[in-house]
Write an enzyme that holds these catalytic residues in place. Structure first.
Site, PDB file in Angstrom:
ATOM      1  NE  ARG A   1      -2.384   5.138  -1.060  1.00 15.73           N
ATOM      2  CZ  ARG A   1      -1.730   4.227  -1.755  1.00 15.73           C
ATOM      3  NH1 ARG A   1      -2.049   4.014  -3.020  1.00 15.73           N
ATOM      4  NH2 ARG A   1      -0.765   3.530  -1.206  1.00 15.73           N
TER       5      ARG A   1
ATOM      6  CE  LYS B   1       3.529 -14.651  -1.178  1.00 10.43           C
ATOM      7  NZ  LYS B   1       3.895 -13.888  -2.377  1.00 10.43           N
TER       8      LYS B   1
ATOM      9  N   GLY C   1      -2.372  -1.164   3.022  1.00  7.61           N
ATOM     10  CA  GLY C   1      -3.725  -1.031   2.490  1.00  7.61           C
ATOM     11  C   GLY C   1      -4.759  -1.875   3.211  1.00  7.61           C
TER      12      GLY C   1
ATOM     13  N   GLY D   1       3.917  -0.521   0.949  1.00  4.54           N
ATOM     14  CA  GLY D   1       5.341  -0.794   0.731  1.00  4.54           C
ATOM     15  C   GLY D   1       6.217   0.366   1.184  1.00  4.54           C
TER      16      GLY D   1
HETATM   17  C1  3PG Z   1       0.674   1.475  -3.795  1.00  2.06           C
HETATM   18  O1  3PG Z   1      -0.554   1.507  -3.680  1.00  2.06           O
HETATM   19  O2  3PG Z   1       1.353   0.510  -3.424  1.00  2.06           O
HETATM   20  C2  3PG Z   1       1.358   2.717  -4.309  1.00  2.06           C
HETATM   21  O3  3PG Z   1       0.444   3.578  -4.898  1.00  2.06           O
HETATM   22  C3  3PG Z   1       2.475   2.354  -5.251  1.00  2.06           C
HETATM   23  O4  3PG Z   1       1.995   1.596  -6.319  1.00  2.06           O
HETATM   24  P1  3PG Z   1       2.879   0.403  -6.897  1.00  2.06           P
HETATM   25  O5  3PG Z   1       3.023  -0.612  -5.805  1.00  2.06           O
HETATM   26  O6  3PG Z   1       2.140  -0.096  -8.100  1.00  2.06           O
HETATM   27  O7  3PG Z   1       4.220   1.008  -7.257  1.00  2.06           O
END
Ligand code: 3PG
Ligand code: MG
Length: 401
Positions: A32, A203, A359, A382
């Site tokens: 990132r 899930k 991730g 997400g």
């Molecule tokens: C992540 O890694 O999912 C993003 O940086 C957003 O973080 P969060 O899910 O804690 O909002």
């Protein structure tokens, strides 16, 4: 990204430096940070100064016993030296996110200089999208750039509300977000076919909306990871002690029926590598995915499934991958994820376009050393899912406010 108007301006850039750290606060994956550099460099090259802001983790959910912020764990100070080195620029640090120190340091910033503000989530207002916090952030700069794709699905003060305090001529999306959008477009809008979507993860419930959306345009859908067993159970299979979501059995059947009706070939792994325990050193054996004995659980797709999935991947022209196919953190159960990563890389070498997000799948690609052999690695988990589901992300929408 336009930069000709930025000379001598102070530019506030929201980045997503929410990177994984080990117990000694060392960065374990800097994807990132690396991916945010082009925008920062372009702004500096244009003769501006840069004020960076990001969150790191969820500090408000892990407060100290006395209710204070655990600064030691969550400070963005942890990334300053790595960032300075990557950027080739001595990055200054403000121990305040908003407030007098942030203001004074911003005020004295000279063109070519970079300041990083402390974790935006140290402020309670951040996740509430607080107007006062946003107004104070906006006071620090003349211009706003959002380049935090990983956080663009959050309607927070630094990702959304702050944009309201800059008029349309004084804000824009950064290069990282623009690349994310155009890469997703290559899958969403008239992709080269066949298009294969590979979905893993624990899930079904996390991926329902994406699966529904994918059925409208993917040719193949390959399922792996823990969610496999909800589908297998729905079809009447024996899944032993495998993970499954009882409340989603009906939904799994509906998705399978919908896939059939829409001519999408949905594949479940015919075999699984099963374990007698959820542990790296568990005993393991290969079983048909619908005949897993009691006391055993599926932790990876098996060799026959790997072969079949790899064949589909290799004949595809567009590939979307989100979520590992097994528990790849345990070596015994990592073949599925790593072999599929290899098939994706081979297909890309052969001319396919491949987009990988989330991730865990990104760290699998990195761990396999295949990151240079795929077309695009998304910095969003997400955010990528929501974008692919067709939602307009707040961080992107904010540019039109
Ligand atoms: C992540 O890694 O999912 C993003 O940086 C957003 O973080 P969060 O899910 O804690 O909002
Ligand atoms: Mg997240």
């Amino acid at each position: 990204m336009k930069t000709d108007q930025l000379k001598d301006k102070k530019v506030l850039i929201r980045v997503d430096f929410n990177v994984p750290l080990d117990n000694n606060h060392a960065i374990t994956d800097d994807t990132r940070i690396t991916k945010a550099l082009p925008t920062i460099k372009a702004v500096l090259d244009a003769g501006a100064s840069v004020i960076l802001m990001s969150h790191l983790g969820r500090p408000q959910k892990k407060l100290n016993d006395d209710g204070s912020i655990n600064v030691e764990k969550f400070t963005l100070m942890h990334i300053v030296s790595h960032l300075s080195e990557s950027l080739g620029n001595d990055v200054k640090f403000s121990p305040d996110t908003i407030g007098p120190k942030a203001f004074d340091l911003s005020l004295s910033l000279q063109p070519g200089e970079v300041l990083l503000l402390e974790n935006t989530r140290f402020e309670k207002g951040e996740t509430k999208g607080d107007e006062d916090m946003a107004a104070m952030l906006a006071k620090l700069a003349d211009y706003y750039i959002n380049d935090a794709f990983g956080t663009a699905h959050r309607k927070h003060a630094s990702t959304y509300t702050v944009a309201k305090y800059f008029d349309k001529e004084n804000k824009q999306l950064g290069l990282l977000i623009q690349n994310e959008i155009s890469s997703a477009d290559r899958v969403l809008n008239s992709p080269k076919r066949p298009l294969v979507s590979i979905l893993g993860g624990a899930k079904v419930s996390d991926k329902i909306q994406l699966i529904e959306k994918l059925l409208d345009f993917t040719d193949y859908l390959l399922i792996g990871g823990g969610m496999t067993y909800t589908f297998i159970k729905a079809q009447g299979g024996e899944i032993g002690n495998s993970l499954f979501e009882i409340e989603h059995i009906d939904l799994a059947n509906e998705l399978l029926a919908k896939a059939k009706a829409q001519n999408v070939e949905i594949l479940l792994p015919e075999d699984s590598v099963c374990a007698d325990n959820f542990a790296a050193d568990a005993n393991s054996k290969v079983c048909p995915s619908n005949e897993i004995p009691d006391g055993w659980m599926g932790l990876d797709i098996g060799p026959a499934a790997i072969k079949k999935y790899s064949e589909v991947i290799k004949k595809s022209q567009s590939i979307l991958w989100n979520g590992p196919l097994g528990v790849f953190e345990f070596e015994k159960f990592s073949n599925g994820t790593f072999d599929i990563a290899k098939a994706v890389a081979d297909a890309t070498d052969g001319g396919a376009f491949s987009l990988i997000g989330g991730g865990d799948s990104v760290s699998a690609i990195n761990k396999a050393g295949l990151d240079e052999r795929v077309s695009f690695i998304s910095t969003g988990g997400g955010a990528m899912l929501e974008h692919l589901e067709g939602k307009i992300l707040p961080g992107i929408k904010a540019m039109d406010l």
